[in-house]
Design a protein around this motif. Structure first.
Motif: not given
Length: 455
Positions: A398-400, A415-420, A426-427
């Motif tokens: 959706g939005d940033d 549970t897991c790791w993700a970055g931005g 856009r984010r």
């Protein structure tokens, strides 16, 4: 010696237990950083401490602050988990404590680099005559490649940059994609060229360089010394530049082509994805990481150069006390380090463990799992913002602001790791599937967690 065996077993047993725990270990860091800092802090002891106590204290201080980035559900940055044989080889390298300066300081260390370097060139389809410097990471590999480029384009203009420096030198054009990795800019800073020298080339819809724009830029500029930086594997999208067309174009204008292929160059090892880096063999220098998609321990990357003499001229040095220097460039002649650890043992072991088919299988499996990630999140109604061509997936929620909140929630959940990341203004959540141990079950578990947290 008995004390050393006990001490080393203690360390090895803990390392093995930690690696066994990774599939179920929370991926985030639950403890606050201040507590970890405090555990390591305090005054320097006055008296010596028994080695076993030192190791025990280290384990107690470090354990709460370890990140399970070597595990199968860590999708941040672009990192893999070190292969078993490569890890064991790295432990042996520490025990052997070899100085990999040249074949006099350690014949075994240099021989391992030479053998592994030949295998790497074969896998990546880089000319067999190219040189290979075993460096710490893509930053060092890009710096070595661009140092060789700087040497040659100025030598072609009649200028010896190693002797005379850059003051008064002919100006160098540096052309690079607008979505290049930041290590390219830092290499240019370290080499005295500066960031302002870069002439950026627009990127196409998925982040690859617009070759038409490159053509126009080359035609419009002066015909002086020119370096063009291409990319295999956009750090956000995984997109690869059109290497064949771009290399032929740059060479017609007398320029040097450097390819930043930190992770994307490994597409060459997969028969099904080799077309993405078609023409890579036409470049003049290449940078590639081992501790990313090849799943080697950290401190492992490769600087390749089609001109070994140029590579050595840019990086080597001589001194009367350096016994064994001279001859064919190897070891420290091809890097910016003299007191080098023997990182070639782990590379040799990792390649020996996987073999040609195993490397291809790792690449193919990670790409398939990235598509599985994208399909699962798209089916849940979230936007996949890039064309998933390799192992990178960008997801919008959706939005940033909402996207950043989802990323923060995922990191806190464990549970897991993700970055931005920010791409095209856009984010987005950025997922990189690079670990040889990741399974479909790991991806499905992670997708379920992301959907739950996003809701």
């Amino acid at each position: 010696m008995e004390d050393l065996r006990h001490l080393f077993r203690l360390a090895a047993d803990h390392a093995a237990a930690y690696r066994r725990s990774l599939p179920e270990r929370p991926v985030g860091v639950p403890l606050d950083r201040a507590a970890v800092t405090d555990a390591f802090s305090g005054p320097l002891p006055t008296a010596p401490c028994p080695p076993e106590q030192v190791v025990a204290d280290l384990l107690a201080a470090a354990e709460p602050g370890l990140v399970a980035s070597a595990g199968p559900r860590y999708f941040g940055f672009v990192v893999g988990g070190a292969l078993p044989a490569a890890t064991a080889a790295d432990m042996l390298a520490a025990g052997w404590d070899q100085l990999a300066f040249n074949a006099v300081t350690s014949p075994a260390a240099v021989a391992a680099e030479e053998a592994a370097g030949g295998w790497l060139k074969e896998l990546l389809r880089i000319p067999a005559s190219a040189s290979v410097g075993f460096v710490t990471g893509a930053q060092a590999a890009n710096t070595a490649g661009l140092a060789a480029a700087r040497h040659q384009v100025l030598a072609d203009a009649g200028w010896d940059v190693e002797r005379r420096g850059l003051l008064g030198a002919p100006p160098i054009r540096v052309i690079a994609g607008e979505e290049r990795h930041g290590t390219i800019d830092r290499s240019l800073r370290l080499l005295g060229l500066g960031v302002d020298v870069v002439e950026p080339v627009p990127a196409g819809p998925n982040g690859a360089m617009d070759v038409g724009a490159l053509r126009a830029l080359l035609r419009a500029g002066s015909a002086g010394p020119t370096i063009v930086c291409l990319q295999a594997g956009n750090v956000n999208t995984g997109a690869c530049d059109e290497l064949r067309e771009a290399c032929e174009l740059v060479h017609r204008h007398g320029g040097w082509v450097h390819v930043d292929g930190a992770f994307g160059l490994w597409a060459a090892a997969s028969p099904g994805r080799r077309h993405l880096v078609d023409g890579l063999e036409l470049a003049d220098s290449w940078a590639c990481d081992g501790h990313k998609w090849l799943n080697l321990p950290y401190d492992s990357a490769f600087a390749f150069c089609a001109r070994p003499d140029v590579h050595a001229a840019a990086m080597s040095y001589a001194a009367a006390y350096l016994v064994g220097s001279g001859g064919a460039p190897a070891g420290a002649d091809l890097t910016a380090e003299s007191s080098r650890r023997a990182r070639g043992f782990a590379v040799w072991a990792g390649l020996r463990e996987l073999g040609r088919d195993g490397v291809a299988a790792v690449v193919d499996r990670c790409c398939a799992l990235a598509r599985r990630f994208a399909a699962g999140l798209a089916a849940a109604g979230f936007e996949v913002a890039n064309d998933v061509v390799l192992n990178q997936v960008l997801v919008g929620f959706g939005d940033d602001g909402r996207t950043d909140r989802v990323v923060a929630a995922v990191q806190a959940d464990g549970t897991c790791w993700a970055g931005g990341t920010t791409w095209r203004g856009r984010r987005l959540m950025r997922l990189s599937v690079s670990n040889a141990a990741t399974t479909e079950a790991d991806v499905d578990r992670s997708v379920a967690a992301i959907i739950r947290l996003a809701g």
